[in-house]
Design a protein around this motif. Sequence first.
Motif, PDB file in Angstrom:
ATOM      1  N   PRO A  42       0.791  -1.231   0.000  1.00 41.14           N
ATOM      2  CA  PRO A  42       0.000   0.000   0.000  1.00 41.14           C
ATOM      3  C   PRO A  42       0.828   1.288   0.000  1.00 41.14           C
ATOM      4  O   PRO A  42       0.329   2.340  -0.379  1.00 41.14           O
ATOM      5  CB  PRO A  42      -0.832  -0.105   1.278  1.00 41.14           C
ATOM      6  CG  PRO A  42      -0.055  -1.031   2.154  1.00 41.14           C
ATOM      7  CD  PRO A  42       0.659  -1.979   1.233  1.00 41.14           C
ATOM      8  N   SER A  43       2.090   1.209   0.372  1.00 43.86           N
ATOM      9  CA  SER A  43       2.896   2.425   0.446  1.00 43.86           C
ATOM     10  C   SER A  43       4.049   2.423  -0.557  1.00 43.86           C
ATOM     11  O   SER A  43       5.096   3.018  -0.315  1.00 43.86           O
ATOM     12  CB  SER A  43       3.410   2.624   1.869  1.00 43.86           C
ATOM     13  OG  SER A  43       4.158   1.491   2.274  1.00 43.86           O
ATOM     14  N   GLY A  44       3.873   1.728  -1.679  1.00 43.43           N
ATOM     15  CA  GLY A  44       4.893   1.708  -2.713  1.00 43.43           C
ATOM     16  C   GLY A  44       5.968   0.659  -2.522  1.00 43.43           C
ATOM     17  O   GLY A  44       6.889   0.569  -3.319  1.00 43.43           O
ATOM     18  N   ASP A  45       5.844  -0.135  -1.464  1.00 32.38           N
ATOM     19  CA  ASP A  45       6.801  -1.217  -1.236  1.00 32.38           C
ATOM     20  C   ASP A  45       6.288  -2.488  -1.913  1.00 32.38           C
ATOM     21  O   ASP A  45       5.298  -2.466  -2.628  1.00 32.38           O
ATOM     22  CB  ASP A  45       7.028  -1.426   0.260  1.00 32.38           C
ATOM     23  CG  ASP A  45       5.730  -1.700   1.022  1.00 32.38           C
ATOM     24  OD1 ASP A  45       4.639  -1.578   0.431  1.00 32.38           O
ATOM     25  OD2 ASP A  45       5.813  -2.031   2.211  1.00 32.38           O
ATOM     26  N   THR A  64      12.143  -2.640  -3.025  1.00 32.71           N
ATOM     27  CA  THR A  64      12.252  -2.807  -4.472  1.00 32.71           C
ATOM     28  C   THR A  64      11.657  -4.137  -4.928  1.00 32.71           C
ATOM     29  O   THR A  64      11.656  -5.125  -4.198  1.00 32.71           O
ATOM     30  CB  THR A  64      13.722  -2.756  -4.938  1.00 32.71           C
ATOM     31  OG1 THR A  64      14.415  -3.908  -4.434  1.00 32.71           O
ATOM     32  CG2 THR A  64      14.410  -1.469  -4.477  1.00 32.71           C
ATOM     33  N   GLU A  65      11.209  -4.141  -6.174  1.00 30.04           N
ATOM     34  CA  GLU A  65      10.681  -5.365  -6.780  1.00 30.04           C
ATOM     35  C   GLU A  65      11.758  -6.443  -6.910  1.00 30.04           C
ATOM     36  O   GLU A  65      11.493  -7.613  -6.587  1.00 30.04           O
ATOM     37  CB  GLU A  65      10.082  -5.029  -8.150  1.00 30.04           C
ATOM     38  CG  GLU A  65       9.514  -6.212  -8.891  1.00 30.04           C
ATOM     39  CD  GLU A  65       8.977  -5.844 -10.259  1.00 30.04           C
ATOM     40  OE1 GLU A  65       8.822  -6.761 -11.066  1.00 30.04           O
ATOM     41  OE2 GLU A  65       8.719  -4.649 -10.537  1.00 30.04           O
TER      42      GLU A  65
END
Length: 83
Positions: A42-45, A64-65
Amino acid sequence: MDRRQLSAALLAAGLPPESFQIHGVHTHDPLPTDFWFLRPGPSGDWEVGAYERGKYDVRERFSTEPAASACLYQVLTGHDAPS
């Protein structure tokens, strides 16, 4: 390794397709009873976890992905992700 490469690597390693779900790349319909997942948080993680008994359980979060992909590969195969 990104999530598309992860999906291909897991299948090449002989994992059954129903043992994992990768957001936007490898999903199920209907859902198996349990599997490991990789999805955006939810926070870009990025979240790695297990789906069991109808519930998603986030086990780890990564910024990171590629880091999340490497973790899921290691969890499911017991080996470091290929480079």
